[in-house]
Structures are given as structure tokens and as C-alpha cells.
Design an enzyme around this catalytic site. Structure first.
Site, PDB file in Angstrom:
ATOM      1  N   TYR A   1      24.691 -42.045 -22.434  1.00  0.00           N
ATOM      2  CA  TYR A   1      24.650 -43.311 -21.780  1.00  0.00           C
ATOM      3  C   TYR A   1      22.999 -42.751 -22.853  1.00  0.00           C
ATOM      4  CZ  TYR A   1      20.735 -45.513 -19.101  1.00  0.00           C
ATOM      5  OH  TYR A   1      20.307 -46.556 -19.114  1.00  0.00           O
TER       6      TYR A   1
ATOM      7  N   ASP B   1      19.169 -37.527 -28.679  1.00  0.00           N
ATOM      8  CA  ASP B   1      18.511 -37.998 -27.180  1.00  0.00           C
ATOM      9  C   ASP B   1      18.116 -37.367 -26.869  1.00  0.00           C
ATOM     10  OD1 ASP B   1      19.454 -41.279 -25.326  1.00  0.00           O
ATOM     11  OD2 ASP B   1      18.086 -39.181 -25.497  1.00  0.00           O
TER      12      ASP B   1
ATOM     13  N   LYS C   1      11.403 -37.865 -19.022  1.00  0.00           N
ATOM     14  CA  LYS C   1      11.611 -37.121 -18.451  1.00  0.00           C
ATOM     15  C   LYS C   1      11.053 -36.315 -17.997  1.00  0.00           C
ATOM     16  CE  LYS C   1      16.514 -38.027 -18.197  1.00  0.00           C
ATOM     17  NZ  LYS C   1      17.080 -39.726 -16.900  1.00  0.00           N
TER      18      LYS C   1
HETATM   19  P1  KE4 Z   1      14.910 -44.849 -19.315  1.00  0.00           P
HETATM   20  O1  KE4 Z   1      14.486 -46.099 -19.526  1.00  0.00           O
HETATM   21  O2  KE4 Z   1      15.422 -44.534 -17.761  1.00  0.00           O
HETATM   22  O3  KE4 Z   1      14.116 -43.913 -18.781  1.00  0.00           O
HETATM   23  O4  KE4 Z   1      15.799 -43.609 -20.292  1.00  0.00           O
HETATM   24  C1  KE4 Z   1      17.008 -43.524 -20.090  1.00  0.00           C
HETATM   25  C2  KE4 Z   1      17.834 -42.601 -20.851  1.00  0.00           C
HETATM   26  C3  KE4 Z   1      18.064 -42.502 -21.840  1.00  0.00           C
HETATM   27  N1  KE4 Z   1      18.708 -41.294 -22.916  1.00  0.00           N
HETATM   28  C4  KE4 Z   1      19.627 -39.947 -21.979  1.00  0.00           C
HETATM   29  C5  KE4 Z   1      20.044 -39.268 -22.469  1.00  0.00           C
HETATM   30  C6  KE4 Z   1      19.184 -40.033 -20.540  1.00  0.00           C
HETATM   31  O5  KE4 Z   1      20.084 -39.743 -19.490  1.00  0.00           O
HETATM   32  C7  KE4 Z   1      18.446 -41.673 -20.268  1.00  0.00           C
HETATM   33  C8  KE4 Z   1      18.417 -42.216 -18.487  1.00  0.00           C
HETATM   34  N2  KE4 Z   1      19.470 -41.558 -17.644  1.00  0.00           N
HETATM   35  C9  KE4 Z   1      19.665 -41.610 -16.594  1.00  0.00           C
HETATM   36  C10 KE4 Z   1      19.906 -40.547 -16.057  1.00  0.00           C
HETATM   37  N3  KE4 Z   1      21.014 -40.074 -16.292  1.00  0.00           N
HETATM   38  C11 KE4 Z   1      18.759 -42.515 -15.575  1.00  0.00           C
HETATM   39  C12 KE4 Z   1      18.689 -42.652 -14.382  1.00  0.00           C
HETATM   40  C13 KE4 Z   1      18.798 -44.316 -13.908  1.00  0.00           C
HETATM   41  O6  KE4 Z   1      18.921 -44.489 -14.834  1.00  0.00           O
HETATM   42  O7  KE4 Z   1      18.242 -44.949 -12.972  1.00  0.00           O
END
Ligand code: KE4
Length: 432
Positions: free
Chosen positions: A149, A244, A272
Site C-alpha cells: 500500500y 516507499d 509517519k
Molecule cells: P498516508 O497518506 O496515510 O499518510 O500514507 C500512505 C502510506 C504510504 N506508504 C506506506 C508504506 C504506508 O504504510 C502508508 C499509510 N499506512 C497506513 C497504515 N498501514 C495508514 C493508516 C490509514 O490508512 O489510516
């Protein structure tokens, strides 16, 4: 107003109210507990390794806002940095010295970063990195891996992990077929599949984007030959390798997964931890690629809140704390104690369960063996996880509310916290 009927949990009444005005009652799908069932928790405060829900119930927190709270909730130095920055101004839409300090720090900590651009979310970081790779190469096709993701931009929301996987909708509606068609989805850890795809279409590929340690289909670690093939093929065919590291950056070690596994990206995305819980993220890498970005180059990318001084202050303070001597050794030790203790407890009671950790992140699986692919993750017992999740929640230990997420420890977790979590699991397994 929420009901204060003592018979109804405040979480339930808040959730009832929220569903009337926020789709699904949440501002991000994975928070809705749809995968594990039950009513999502509404948190009112956090401190160190702990969070308290709307009923005032205390939990040991293994989600940590999905990774950012690596030094624990409300670390006094981070809170003070945020307060001091806020008192100077909440935003200017103009450069500040703090952004330069954070950019320099990121480039110092990650040798692959020659230049960096700050944004406000991981989605922005990966979306921008993909556009930049397409602009730099003049090509359109990208490769991602099933179960990984990278945020919710159209081209990446194809057989994605995390919330998209949690809902069993690996591809989102609303993504035009024309855009999804430009995304080739391969199997994570399948070096042969990657080689085959490159030999057939290598000259069309703008970028490969990968979570070096996959953390959005639960935790899956990379095979060395997979990483080596990826790097060699991108170099051979002139494709941009985007690591990523939104989740793994400053989580698995001070130099992220790229340092942990020794793989050099062309671009890397971050988020994060680098925002300390506030909206700060970034993408960066090779100078020749980054200089294609506006206002220097033709690839447009922008953001009103990019480099926001309050978010930058939280990130700077957090990144200073993670540089303290022994920080990551201690974090890895806590995560290892947890996974080994949970595994021993399950095995004592004859329950098919295993667990692993990489730095300060971990995966828990109701399976006899550690999954090394998306297919193997999908064969784990999801119902067993859901049952375990709720039993642990009732006991005051908050795990990620999905079988397809990684978990996180913080520097604020103590040996006693880990031992208490293991003891709670042991009791649950005894009555399994
Ligand atoms: P955000 O747009 O949610 O800040 O980041 C996206 C993203 C991009 N790349 C990786 C490897 C990520 O894990 C994420 C976001 N992770 C999720 C949890 N697995 C965020 C939690 C959510 O979607 O509420």
C-alpha cells in the site's frame, strides 16, 4: 452531543453520532474496525506507551498512530517543540529556516537523499514521486506489488494493501481503467516475475515502487534476491527505483530499510515518524531526478501546507530523539521480546501462531509458518486474529484492528509493558 447513558459506552455513542456526518464514522477506513468487527475506539488522550479511550479505559498502544509515535505519546520535548513553534506562527505558505533544517537532517540521515521535498502525507509523497519518475523518464508504466500500500492516489490504489485489502476490495472503484491499466501489479518477493516483466516491457517502465519491508499486508520481509533483482533491473532498463519508506523510514533503523537491507533507491518516500504524529512527509533522492521538479523543472508538484512549521517542529524533535545512543537497539529488543513471548505462549497452548519483528515493527500471524508472500498472508487464519484482537483489547492491549497491518512499539514501552501484554495473551491462549 454524545449520550452520557452509563449503559452505553462513549465510544458507541460517539460512533453513532459520527456515522451521521462522517462516512463510516471515521476519517480513514482502517479505523472503522470493519475487518475485526465491533465498535471503533475513540481516543481522548495518549501518554508514553498508553492511550485512553472515550470511556477512560487505558490500553497499551501497539499502533502508535500507525507508526509515528516512536518516542511515545506526548513526549515532553516534542510537545514543547510544537508549542514553541505554534507560538511563532501556525503557517506562512512561505519558506522557513526549520524546513531547511529538516531537509538537511533527512539528507544527513539517509545518504540516498541528495535533495528532498516536504509534503503533508505519505500519499502525497508517493503520488509525487511517481509523477516525477514519469516526468524524468518520459515513460508511463509503473510496477507495484500486490498487498503493498502506497497511499490512495489513483494509480497506486490497484491491488493495494492496508485498508483496501482489509475490505477485500484490492482495487478501488473510482479509479479509471485507463489509469489502472498503467500499473503492473506483480507478486512481492517474486524475483523471477519481475525479471520476466522487465525483459518484456523494461523500456516502457517509468518506476518500480515497493515497500522494502511490506507492512500493509501484515509484515512480510523481503528476500535478498528480490531486492537485488529490483535494483539491477531498474538500473539496466533506466527505470526509477522508488523505495516507499513511509512506514519503515526511521522505524526499522536510523537509515530506514534502505540502510537495514543495503539497497540504494533512486527516490525514497517518507512520512509517519518524520512528522512525529503531525502531517509531515517527504520524497527525495537523486539530484538529477529531483531537479525536474517545479519551479526548476517541468514536473509540477505543490502544497499549501508543505513544510508547515508546527509539523516540521514535531518531526525535527522526534528525529533528534531517535538519534540518541542505543535507541534502535532498545526498540528492536522490545519488539523481539514481544514477538518471541507471544509465540512461546501460543506454542505452549498448541495454537498455530507465529510472529516476527524488524526493528521497531512487528507482525503477528495465526499460521504455522511466517508468510513470505501475499498469498501466504491470505492463508493465515483471519478469524483467529479477529478473536485474538478483541480479547487483547478487552484486556487493555491495543493491536492494529486488522490482520493486514503491522504493529509498532515505542521507546516509551517498558519491559513490564511487554511482559504484561505477553501474560494477557497467555491467558487468552489458555482459554482458546
Ligand atoms: P498516508 O497518506 O496515510 O499518510 O500514507 C500512505 C502510506 C504510504 N506508504 C506506506 C508504506 C504506508 O504504510 C502508508 C499509510 N499506512 C497506513 C497504515 N498501514 C495508514 C493508516 C490509514 O490508512 O489510516
Amino acid at each position: 452531543m454524545t449520550s452520557h447513558n452509563p449503559k452505553i459506552s462513549n465510544n458507541e455513542s460517539l460512533f453513532d453520532e459520527s456515522q451521521k456526518v462522517i462516512p463510516g464514522g471515521v476519517n480513514s477506513p482502517v479505523r472503522a474496525f470493519r475487518s475485526v468487527g465491533g465498535t471503533p475506539l475513540f481516543f481522548q488522550r495518549g501518554q508514553g506507551a498508553y492511550v485512553w479511550d472515550a470511556d477512560g479505559k487505558k490500553y497499551t498502544d501497539y499502533v502508535g498512530s500507525w507508526g509515528p509515535m516512536i518516542v511515545g505519546h506526548c513526549h515532553p520535548e516534542v510537545v514543547k517543540a510544537v508549542q514553541d513553534a505554534a507560538a511563532q506562527g501556525l503557517g506562512f505558505g512561505a519558506p522557513t529556516a526549520a524546513e531547511l533544517e529538516l531537509a538537511n537532517l533527512l539528507c544527513k540521515l539517509l545518504p540516498s537523499l541528495e535533495m528532498v521535498r516536504l509534503v503533508s502525507s505519505g500519499t502525497e509523497a508517493t503520488m509525487s514521486a511517481i509523477r516525477l519518475a514519469r516526468g524524468f523518464t518520459g515513460r508511463s508504466r509503473i510496477i507495484k506489488f500486490e498487498g503493498c500500500y502506497h497511499g490512495h492516489s489513483d494509480g497506486l490504489l490497484v491491488k493495494a494493501g492496508s485498508g483496501a485489502l482489509t475490505f477485500g476490495q484490492p482495487s478501488s472503484s473510482g479509479v479509471p481503467a485507463e489509469i489502472a491499466a498503467l500499473t503492473t501489479v506483480l507478486d512481492y518477493n517474486d524475483a523471477a516475475g519481475l525479471e520476466k516483466t522487465f525483459s518484456a516491457t523494461g523500456n516502457e517502465i517509468a518506476a518500480v515502487i515497493v515497500e522494502v519491508v511490506a507492512g500493509n499486508m501484515n509484515l512480510v520481509t523481503p528476500k535478498r534476491e528480490f531486492l537485488e533483482a529490483m535494483r539491477a533491473l531498474c538500473t539496466k532498463y533506466g527505470a526509477v527505483l522508488i523505495l516507499d519508506e513511509v512506514m519503515t523510514g526511521f522505524r526499522v533503523g536510523l537509515q530506514g530499510a534502505q540502510g537495514y537491507y543495503g539497497i540504494k533507491p533512486d527516490l525514497v518516500t517518507l512520512g509517519k515518524v518524520m512528522g512525529g504524529g503531525l502531517p509531515a512527509a517527504a520524497f527525495g533522492g537523486r539530484r538529477d531526478i529531483m531537479q525536474c521538479l517545479a519551479p526548476l523543472g517541468a514536473v509540477y508538484q505543490a502544497g499549501t501546507l508543505s513544510g508547515n512549521p508546527v509539523a516540521v517542529a514535531a518531526g525535527l524533535s522526534t528525529l533528534k530523539l531517535v538519534q540518541s545512543p542505543g535507541f534502535y537497539e532498545r526498540l528492536a529488543q522490545l519488539a523481539k521480546q514481544l514477538t518471541e513471548g507471544l509465540t512461546a505462549a501460543a506454542q505452549k497452548h498448541g495454537i498455530p501462531f507465529c510472529a516476527q519483528s524488524v526493528g521497531g515493527m512487528f507482525g503477528l500471524y495465526f499460521s504455522k509458518s511466517l508468510p513470505t508472500s501475499y498469498a501466504e498472508v491470505m492463508s493465515c487464519d483471519k478469524e483467529a486474529f479477529n478473536r485474538f484482537f478483541h480479547a487483547m483489547l478487552d484486556a487493555g492491549h491495543y493491536l492494529a484492528p486488522s490482520a493486514f497491518e503491522a504493529g509498532f512499539v515505542s521507546a516509551a514501552h517498558s519491559d513490564a509493558d511487554i511482559a504484561a501484554t505477553i501474560a494477557a495473551a497467555d491467558k487468552i491462549f489458555a482459554g482458546w
